[in-house]
Design an enzyme around this catalytic site. Structure first.
Site, PDB file in Angstrom:
ATOM      1  N   ASP A   1       0.859  -1.203   0.000  1.00 29.28           N
ATOM      2  CA  ASP A   1       0.000   0.000   0.000  1.00 29.28           C
ATOM      3  C   ASP A   1       0.883   1.238   0.000  1.00 29.28           C
ATOM      4  O   ASP A   1       2.099   1.145   0.164  1.00 29.28           O
ATOM      5  CB  ASP A   1      -0.870  -0.012   1.270  1.00 29.28           C
ATOM      6  CG  ASP A   1       0.003  -0.043   2.515  1.00 29.28           C
ATOM      7  OD1 ASP A   1       0.402   1.023   2.988  1.00 29.28           O
ATOM      8  OD2 ASP A   1       0.327  -1.160   3.006  1.00 29.28           O
TER       9      ASP A   1
ATOM     10  N   ASP B   1       0.564   3.645   2.279  1.00 29.05           N
ATOM     11  CA  ASP B   1       0.341   4.240   3.597  1.00 29.05           C
ATOM     12  C   ASP B   1      -0.761   5.302   3.478  1.00 29.05           C
ATOM     13  O   ASP B   1      -1.826   4.986   2.957  1.00 29.05           O
ATOM     14  CB  ASP B   1       1.657   4.772   4.179  1.00 29.05           C
ATOM     15  CG  ASP B   1       1.589   4.912   5.693  1.00 29.05           C
ATOM     16  OD1 ASP B   1       0.956   4.042   6.327  1.00 29.05           O
ATOM     17  OD2 ASP B   1       2.126   5.872   6.235  1.00 29.05           O
TER      18      ASP B   1
HETATM   19  N1  LIG Z   1       1.229   1.335   5.756  1.00 30.06           N
HETATM   20  C1  LIG Z   1       1.706   0.468   6.647  1.00 30.06           C
HETATM   21  N2  LIG Z   1       2.138   0.895   7.858  1.00 30.06           N
HETATM   22  C2  LIG Z   1       2.624   0.016   8.755  1.00 30.06           C
HETATM   23  N3  LIG Z   1       2.695  -1.292   8.553  1.00 30.06           N
HETATM   24  C3  LIG Z   1       2.256  -1.767   7.377  1.00 30.06           C
HETATM   25  N4  LIG Z   1       2.202  -3.019   6.900  1.00 30.06           N
HETATM   26  C4  LIG Z   1       1.691  -2.965   5.653  1.00 30.06           C
HETATM   27  N5  LIG Z   1       1.394  -1.684   5.327  1.00 30.06           N
HETATM   28  C5  LIG Z   1       1.746  -0.914   6.377  1.00 30.06           C
END
Ligand SMILES: Nc1ncnc2[nH]cnc12
Ligand SMILES: CSC[C@H]1O[C@H](OP(=O)(O)O)[C@H](O)[C@@H]1O
Length: 291
Positions: free
Chosen positions: A210, A212
């Site tokens: 992703d 974030d």
């Molecule tokens: N955006 C994110 N922040 C923290 N841990 C994660 N694991 C997968 N995506 C994450």
């Protein structure tokens, strides 16, 4: 001399078992630091001994802050593991690292604050070097496997380790980007620090799931999105383990980067002041260097 290498794989979110393992057995391991996340799965992959540990336990029962990192690393060491591959889901902090990219991590920033971070302590003090927190040799082997598999990847990257379990705010995510971090996750520290103290090679392949919450053109991270990408990429993560296993067998003698000798000049406490109870508790960790 033949290789003494035993590959340990710590499976993160979405990786709770390993394909193609032969002669498998789930083993319960007790440690002086309490219980590891689960039983450990031992077996052979293409002739290479392998031990697998699902980081959060089967069924993903344990949140990042409650992981018993010391017990996990100690249990792997008890089963003879010499090199650890950590597989982790992470958020991307860079526009050029889209979901599905694998990053072979070479640096960390540790912002965790609610975890036991050392095997050592009062009565037996030690300070290991962490300038290079992962094994570069193991990182090169991982990269070679990713090239062979044609998996989109980046050879180096800095992993920001946050405490969680909540995801970041936009201000935090933006700050970490100004620090030059590539990806963000919640689990690889103190895991990497403890592997160094336990004189084991450690390297991370971070699977981007992703963006974030900083990217204006993408939805903020959610568990749903992470799981979707992890499931889509689980086959590639498993193929990486299969491609890495025979490469591990090639090592002869100790790691040339010094991972297996990390305690040579690390213990500070004078012999006459060492706590016998600590020496006993840390026997597996310190017996190579203290005899
Ligand atoms: N955006 C994110 N922040 C923290 N841990 C994660 N694991 C997968 N995506 C994450
Ligand atoms: C389900 S998203 C958050 C979770 O996933 C990552 O864990 P792991 O490194 O074990 O794959 C992240 O660090 C969080 O623990």
């Amino acid at each position: 001399m033949g290789s003494d290498a035993v590959l340990g794989v710590i499976g993160g979110s979405g990786l709770y078992d390993i394909d193609g393992l032969e002669n498998t057995r789930w083993v319960k391991v007790d440690t002086p630091f309490g219980d590891p996340s689960d039983e450990l799965l031992t077996g052979e992959l293409g002739g290479q001994r392998l031990v697998f540990l699902p980081r959060h336990g089967r069924g993903h029962r344990i949140p990042p802050s409650d992981l018993n990192f010391r017990a996990n690393i100690h249990a792997l060491k008890q089963l003879g593991v010499t090199e650890i591959l950590s597989v982790s889901a992470v958020g991307s902090l860079k526009a050029n690292l889209p979901p599905g990219t694998f990053v072979v991590i070479d640096q960390f920033i540790d912002r965790t604050f609610a975890r036991e971070k050392s095997f050592f302590g009062a009565g037996l003090v030690a300070h290991v070097g962490l300038g290079h927190p992962v094994c570069g040799r193991l990182g090169d082997l991982i990269e070679a496997a990713l090239v062979e598999l044609d998996v989109p990847h980046q050879r180096r990257g800095t992993y920001m380790v946050m405490e969680g379990p909540q995801f970041s705010t936009i201000a935090e995510s933006t700050l970490y980007r100004t620090w030059g971090c590539d990806v963000i996750g919640m689990t690889n520290m103190p895991e990497a620090k403890l592997a160094r103290e336990a004189e084991m090679c450690y390297a991370t392949v971070a699977m981007v799931t992703d963006y974030d919450c900083w990217h204006e053109d993408h939805d903020h991270v959610s568990v749903d999105a992470v799981i979707r990408v992890v499931i889509a990429n689980a086959g590639r993560a498993r193929a990486l383990v299969t491609a890495l296993a025979p490469r591990i067998a090639g090592r002869d003698g100790a790691c040339a980067q010094g991972c297996h000798n990390a305690l040579d000049a690390a213990i500070m406490t004078a012999p006459s002041h060492r706590d016998p109870a600590m020496l006993e508790k840390l026997d597996l960790i310190v017996k190579r260097v203290l005899g």
